[in-house]
Design an enzyme around this catalytic site. Structure first.
Site, mmCIF file in Angstrom:
data_model
loop_
_atom_site.group_PDB
_atom_site.id
_atom_site.type_symbol
_atom_site.label_atom_id
_atom_site.label_comp_id
_atom_site.label_asym_id
_atom_site.label_seq_id
_atom_site.Cartn_x
_atom_site.Cartn_y
_atom_site.Cartn_z
ATOM 1 N N SER A 122 0.850 -1.184 0.000
ATOM 2 C CA SER A 122 0.000 0.000 0.000
ATOM 3 C C SER A 122 0.890 1.240 0.000
ATOM 4 C CB SER A 122 -0.956 -0.041 1.200
ATOM 5 O OG SER A 122 -2.002 0.877 1.042
ATOM 6 N N HIS A 170 -7.475 -5.562 -1.283
ATOM 7 C CA HIS A 170 -6.344 -4.900 -0.624
ATOM 8 C C HIS A 170 -5.915 -5.615 0.652
ATOM 9 C CE1 HIS A 170 -3.786 -1.368 -0.747
ATOM 10 N NE2 HIS A 170 -4.056 -1.074 0.514
#
Length: 657
Positions: free
Chosen positions: A518, A631
């Site tokens: 990320s 994610h």
């Protein structure tokens, strides 16, 4: 017996315990135990009952499903919980004496966040409904392909995919019949609800502004169940959540902030006086984050409890984040605050018996993945209640991190840890991998991290730090990265590497690796475009191009403005300046790119752009795409893909370091 080193596949052997809930009498606790079924590669969560005096443990639910969110009825006679046994999370109730559980909701509905009414007659739940749906029958999805009509900016979510005009709704279920009653507000998302002590009202959070796409806030409301009067407690100027009532009904408490530093703002404690209507910030002068900001790749399903009021309504317990740890504090209405449990550990679960001031805590440490502990806040009595990974811990050698502190280029002190490789021998040289956390407003902590242990087991030292932008070190520190991505945060990390090389003679300066996910993936991309000191890099679920990220991420249009201080329309060059893709010609480090195909937070096109640019330039790179993964792949993704991801990381570093 000689211990072996850990492997990625050991994820199948590890168990976690989570969401402890003490019984109203304070002598028992129910909790969720989660494991992974190796043959079928799926998660199993079941409920266990624990006698806090004898330590006896009894399994309450069975099967290969996810049974979660156990909640005692206030009278102690029943237990409500959620189960995925029908395919979607449904609400079940069972007797506190054990026996068969009864389903209260229908299979076409998926419910969450169960909360018992004070009289133990009803259960408040949250569910998602489109305007045309009813409680009796949600609209069946057409099996033929249908166009997705989009009219809102926030039309997708990394957690749940395309929203399709559904809103989170609140409903009350009769604890005997299961009959559901919607509480209204079909056009707004409503969640985070709690009952008033007299059962006549509900407090919840929602964004009821005219343009929620642009007015990014969350307000706290009280709904009277008699006259359906609605009272707003906040001023539509910030994010607020985790509301709760004092037992005497005089206060509504909640956590949140007024967006002073946008997404980098510390969460504070707020009190609404129900007699005067006055709203005050209890922790206005504190320079700490009231929440759990620790990041890890093992503990999942944690439930933050918010404020837990004492029986006399004179104070409350809560978890806060500070200096690489999370712990429990007590605050009184008079303003006295004291730490009641704050050590070098990650407290990720908390349930308090407010009459006796005893608690059950979920705790993780770097060499101890997950267990429950009994703690008496008055006497200090502390007992370990579970040993769910005892056999595994007796079998493997884990690396215990050493805490470090070093100076950044501008003299700011940065905190972190270094792990020696398994089988470390004095005089030998070892490669080093720098790990970078996501967020960036999060915190590495004294908690178990499977990826770090696997890298140490493969003969590498592991360095991980909390550079500016991280939680846990003050509001100015966490705000220090905004508008400066790739600036001081980058030099903080390079200073960490310099410190490690100057302090530990076992590190081979010619064999350095770097990885992160990320924001950590963005920073990995940035690093390899600005220095060649690393011999291998792995970027995970990353950002490579802020220009396209602005429009494709589920948070892109506001996150970019909050974090970089610019938007796509007016600040094109600024976004490009902070994009690692701009510097791709400089990359000489072999780069492995890992990305989930259903990642809506950092969509897979970010990986595709970077990969194609590197290949076009004939750089050393490889792209690995994980099907159906979002994610959260590294934390709660498909077990097999989690293992595959870890092994790709290990093999890349083995090859180049």
């Amino acid at each position: 017996m000689e211990k072996r080193v850990i492997a990625a596949e050991d994820l199948y052997k590890l168990k976690s315990v989570n969401d402890p809930q003490m019984s109203p009498c304070g002598t028992k606790a129910v909790y969720v135990e989660t494991s992974i079924q190796e043959e079928k590669h799926h998660y199993i969560s079941n409920l266990f009952l624990l006698d806090l005096k004898t330590g006896e443990k009894v399994q309450w639910t069975f099967g290969e499903h996810r049974n979660t969110s156990p909640r005692w009825s206030p009278d102690g006679s029943r237990l409500a919980f959620l189960s995925s046994r029908s395919g979607k999370n449904q609400l079940y109730v069972m007797s506190a004496g054990g026996g068969e559980a009864k389903a209260l909701t229908e299979e076409h509905l998926a419910v969450s966040q169960p909360v018992w009414s004070p009289d133990s007659a009803s259960i408040l739940v949250s569910l998602a409904l489109a305007p045309e749906d009813t409680l009796e029958k949600a609209k069946e999805e057409d099996k033929q392909p249908q166009p997705l009509v989009v009219e809102d900016m926030r039309y997708k979510s990394d957690a749940s995919g395309f929203v399709r005009n559904k809103k989170r709704q609140l409903a009350v279920a009769d604890a005997e019949t299961g009959k559901l009653k919607l509480l209204g507000f079909r056009e707004y998302d409503c969640s985070d609800a709690a009952w008033s002590p007299d059962g006549k009202a509900i407090v919840f959070t929602s964004n009821m502004t005219d343009d929620p796409d642009q007015n990014l806030i969350s307000d706290v409301y009280i709904l009277s169940l008699d006259g359906h009067d609605l009272t707003k407690l906040t001023n539509s100027n910030g994010f607020y959540g985790h509301p709760s009532w004092s037992p005497d009904g005089k206060y509504v408490s909640f956590l949140g902030h007024e967006k002073e530093y946008l997404g980098a703002t510390f969460s504070k404690i707020w009190l609404s006086d129900r007699e005067t209507g006055e709203l005050s910030c209890y922790s206005a002068d504190w320079d700490v984050h009231i929440s759990d900001a620790a990041v890890a790749d093992f503990i999942s399903g944690s439930v933050y409890p918010g404020l837990i009021w004492t029986e006399d309504s004179q104070g409350f317990y809560f978890i806060l984040t500070d200096q690489g740890n999370t712990g429990v504090y007590y605050g009184s209405l008079e303003g006295q605050t004291v730490p009641v449990r704050f050590e070098n550990e990650h407290v990720y679960g908390l349930s308090v018996h407010v009459q006796s001031h005893t608690a059950v805590l979920g705790i993780s440490r770097p060499d101890h993945p997950s267990d429950l502990y009994f703690f008496d806040f008055s006497t200090g009595e502390n007992r370990q209640l579970t040993s769910i990974n005892e056999a595994f811990l007796n079998e493997v050698e884990l690396s215990v991190p050493e805490a470090i502190a070093y100076k950044a280029e501008d003299g700011l002190e940065i905190h972190g840890w270094i792990m020696k490789p398994a089988g470390y021998e004095e005089g030998e040289k070892y490669p080093l991998v720098l790990e970078i956390h996501g967020g960036p407003h999060a915190m590495y902590a004294n908690t178990y991290f499977h990826e770090f242990q696997m890298l140490a087991a493969s003969g590498k030292a592991v360095l991980y730090t909390n550079p500016r932008g991280s939680h846990g070190y003050g509001q100015h520190f966490v705000d220090g990265v905004r508008g400066d991505y790739g600036g001081s945060d980058y030099t903080d990390l390079m200073s960490a590497v310099d410190y490690a090389l100057n302090t530990y003679d076992f590190i081979d300066a010619g064999r350095l690796g770097v990885t992160g996910g990320s924001y950590g993936g963005f920073m990995t991309n940035w690093i390899v475009g600005h220095t060649n000191r690393f011999k291998a890099a792995v970027t995970q679920r990353s950002i490579s191009n802020w220009i396209s990220f602005y429009g494709v991420s589920d948070i892109g249009y506001y996150f970019t403005e909050w974090e970089l201080g610019g938007n796509l329309i007016d600040d094109f060059e600024k976004l490009w300046h902070h994009s690692p893709l701009k510097y791709v010609k400089n990359v000489e480090t072999p780069l492995l790119i890992l990305h989930g195909e259903k990642d809506y937070r950092c969509p897979v096109e970010q990986a595709e752009q970077l990969y194609i640019a590197l290949k076009q330039l004939k750089k050393e790179t490889k792209l690995v795409r994980f099907p159906e993964a979002n994610h959260e792949l590294s934390r709660s993704g498909h077990p097999k893909l989690r293992i595959d991801r870890l092994n790709h990381i290990k093999e890349w570093f083995d090859k180049y370091l």
